[in-house]
Design an enzyme around this catalytic site. Structure first.
Site, PDB file in Angstrom:
ATOM      1  N   SER A 115      -9.760   1.962   3.123  1.00 19.33           N
ATOM      2  CA  SER A 115      -8.906   2.684   2.208  1.00 19.33           C
ATOM      3  C   SER A 115      -7.909   1.812   1.459  1.00 19.33           C
ATOM      4  O   SER A 115      -7.355   2.238   0.454  1.00 19.33           O
ATOM      5  CB  SER A 115      -8.133   3.762   2.967  1.00 19.33           C
ATOM      6  N   LYS A 167       0.846  -1.205   0.000  1.00 20.74           N
ATOM      7  CA  LYS A 167       0.000   0.000   0.000  1.00 20.74           C
ATOM      8  C   LYS A 167       0.875   1.247   0.000  1.00 20.74           C
ATOM      9  O   LYS A 167       1.891   1.305   0.717  1.00 20.74           O
ATOM     10  CB  LYS A 167      -0.900  -0.017   1.236  1.00 20.74           C
ATOM     11  N   SER A 203      -9.923  -0.278   7.336  1.00 21.81           N
ATOM     12  CA  SER A 203      -9.359  -0.223   5.983  1.00 21.81           C
ATOM     13  C   SER A 203      -8.674  -1.476   5.477  1.00 21.81           C
ATOM     14  O   SER A 203      -8.314  -1.529   4.302  1.00 21.81           O
ATOM     15  CB  SER A 203      -8.360   0.924   5.889  1.00 21.81           C
TER      16      SER A 203
HETATM   17  N1  GLN Z   1     -13.000   4.357   6.430  1.00 19.74           N
HETATM   18  C1  GLN Z   1     -12.443   4.826   7.664  1.00 19.74           C
HETATM   19  C2  GLN Z   1     -12.033   6.263   7.512  1.00 19.74           C
HETATM   20  O1  GLN Z   1     -12.341   6.813   6.521  1.00 19.74           O
HETATM   21  C3  GLN Z   1     -11.279   3.978   8.049  1.00 19.74           C
HETATM   22  C4  GLN Z   1     -10.076   4.269   7.245  1.00 19.74           C
HETATM   23  C5  GLN Z   1      -8.912   3.455   7.649  1.00 19.74           C
HETATM   24  O2  GLN Z   1      -9.071   2.443   8.343  1.00 19.74           O
HETATM   25  N2  GLN Z   1      -7.732   3.897   7.266  1.00 19.74           N
HETATM   26  O3  GLN Z   1     -11.433   6.833   8.359  1.00 19.74           O
END
Ligand code: GLN
Length: 480
Positions: free
Chosen positions: A158, A83, A182
């Site tokens: 994400s 990532k 995420s």
């Molecule tokens: N979707 C969540 C957010 O927007 C979690 C994102 C993540 O785990 N990096 O913060």
């Protein structure tokens, strides 16, 4: 789509032994995956950058060992994607943001270094929501990722690129990060396994920070066994991260085949309430029935503070983000806005040009909840509620060994479906943010499909540092 299983040696152990026996070479395998990326990724857009020469040089080192008959490291020849919030020296690390365009980190993240030392091959860096803020990968400044199961749908976020790459056979395993869901949510949307390790289990050194008390690095793979193998490599204490745990790292694959006979598994009422898609509900209930039939004792439990989790998360995560993202000022990293008369104007213009709308929204929210007069009402209150959420889990784990829930309330939604409605998007994480706030571990394992053929994931949550038992449950489920 060519599923991963179409490659005969596509498990981690299978790859290593095929190379050791001379049935294939790391180079040949790397080239297969590079060809898949070249053939498929214009449709999926999982990768932000690839470096074929770098990967082939890593592969050549493995093939040299094999030719000499030396014993091969655990991840020998295994094609990985990383990532783009994790650093690999000399590679770009955009975090999905324009503000880091052109930035080349001078150091490598500990988890990435450990993979390299174990013989992994790095195909490239994977697309994600900007600074890991999002649930659909639509917040990437470099364009969205498409779900390999339905190109009109999101892969989740994400870590959307990390999940989609494994699902599309464009990597055997990948690293992602999980702050509020995420890893688990995109794993669920793409039909792969994704692991949220306990906070402190994997060093965060070299992770571009979003919310430091919540950020975690973990693997994606096509099977629980492969995910467990990768976690065993990347876990452990690191002098470069004071929050990393000194607890020894067990062999996470040792007990995979022990089954669930006699295990107590909790099902929390709050995760099967309003808002849960009926197809997800029936898939998860069917999975729970199978685990019961395999000998687990299923117990109804309650996690009473669950409904406060989303607001609590969005106060704490944005507060921490507003502090972490202050370092991107146009001086130290990446982008710098041209033609500014003063230093202050340069900061302002760089941040205006470099950050996307969601990142700006979170910096504003985070600055607000930390500001004088609001700190007690929002930030301090959220920390108190965070404690209550953690205690819900500690209480539940007195009676059960692990907890079973849906990973996400719905299967993958359509691109554009929620992108104008931040609150609807935030609710995609309703079942995942609780474990993030509590610091416990979790895994998402495929558990059936919707009628339209979209994957559904079961989330299995465990006590701090009890990943081995999650893998045991997950591996059992996978085989039922
Ligand atoms: N979707 C969540 C957010 O927007 C979690 C994102 C993540 O785990 N990096 O913060």
């Amino acid at each position: 789509m060519s599923p991963l299983t179409a490659t005969p040696a596509a498990s981690i152990d299978g790859i290593r032994s095929a190379i050791a026996r001379g049935e294939t070479t790391a180079k040949a395998l790397t080239e297969i995956y590079q060809a898949r990326i070249a053939g498929e990724d214009d449709k999926i857009h999982a990768y932000l950058s690839v470096d074929n020469d770098y990967a082939l040089a890593q592969a050549a080192r493995i093939d040299d060992l094999a030719v000499k008959g030396d014993s091969l490291p655990k991840l020998a020849g295994v094609p990985f994607g990383i990532k783009d919030v994790l650093t690999l020296e000399g590679f770009s690390a955009t975090a999905g943001s324009k503000i880091l365009e052109g930035y080349r980190p001078p150091y490598t993240a500990t988890a990435v270094k450990k993979l390299a030392d174990a013989g992994a091959i790095f195909l490239g860096k994977l697309n994600c929501d900007e600074f890991a803020m999002g649930s659909s990968n639509e917040n990437s400044a470099y364009g969205p990722v498409h779900n390999p199961h339905d190109l009109d749908r999101v892969p989740g976020g994400s870590s959307g690129g990390s999940a989609a790459a494994v699902a599309a056979g464009m990597a055997v395993a990948t690293l992602g990060t999980d702050t509020g869901g995420s890893i688990r949510q995109p794993a669920s949307f793409c039909g792969v396994v994704g692991v949220l390790p306990t906070y402190g289990r994997v060093s965060r050194y070299g992770l571009i920070a979003f919310a430091s008390s919540l950020d975690r690095i973990g693997p994606f793979a096509a099977s629980v066994r492969d995910a467990a193998t990768v976690l065993g490599i990347i876990a452990g204490h690191d002098l470069m991260d004071a929050t990393s745990s000194p607890l020894p790292v067990p062999d996470y694959t040792a007990n995979l085949d022990r089954g669930v006979q006699g295990m107590k598994l909790g099902v929390p009422a709050q995760y099967f309430a309003e808002g849960l898609d009926p197809e997800v509900r029936s898939a998860i209930e069917a999975g729970i029935d199978k685990l019961r039939a395999a000998g687990a004792e299923i117990k109804n439990i309650s996690l009473p503070h669950t409904r406060y989790a989303i607001p609590t998360y969005y106060v704490i995560a944005t507060a921490e983000a507003s502090a972490n993202l202050a370092r991107f000022d146009g001086v130290r990293y990446g982008l710098r806005a041209p033609r500014s008369d003063t230093l202050a104007a340069m900061y302002r213009r760089t941040r205006d040009l470099g950050f996307g709308a969601e990142v700006k929204r979170r910096i504003l929210l985070g600055t607000y909840v930390l500001s004088h007069g609001y700190y007690d009402a929002y930030y301090r209150k959220a920390q108190q509620v965070r404690r209550l959420l953690a205690e819900d889990f500690l209480t539940a784990f007195r009676d059960v060994d692990a907890i079973l829930t849906p990973t996400a309330p719905t299967p993958a939604f359509k691109l554009g479906e929620k992108s104008d409605d931040p609150v609807a998007m935030y609710l995609a994480d309703i079942y995942t943010v609780t474990a993030s706030l509590a610091g416990i571990c979790g895994v998402s394992v495929p558990c059936g499909q919707s009628k339209a053929g979209l994957p559904i994931g079961m989330q299995i949550l465990g006590k701090h540092f009890d990943e081995a038992n999650l893998f045991r449950v997950g591996h059992t489920l996978e085989n039922l």
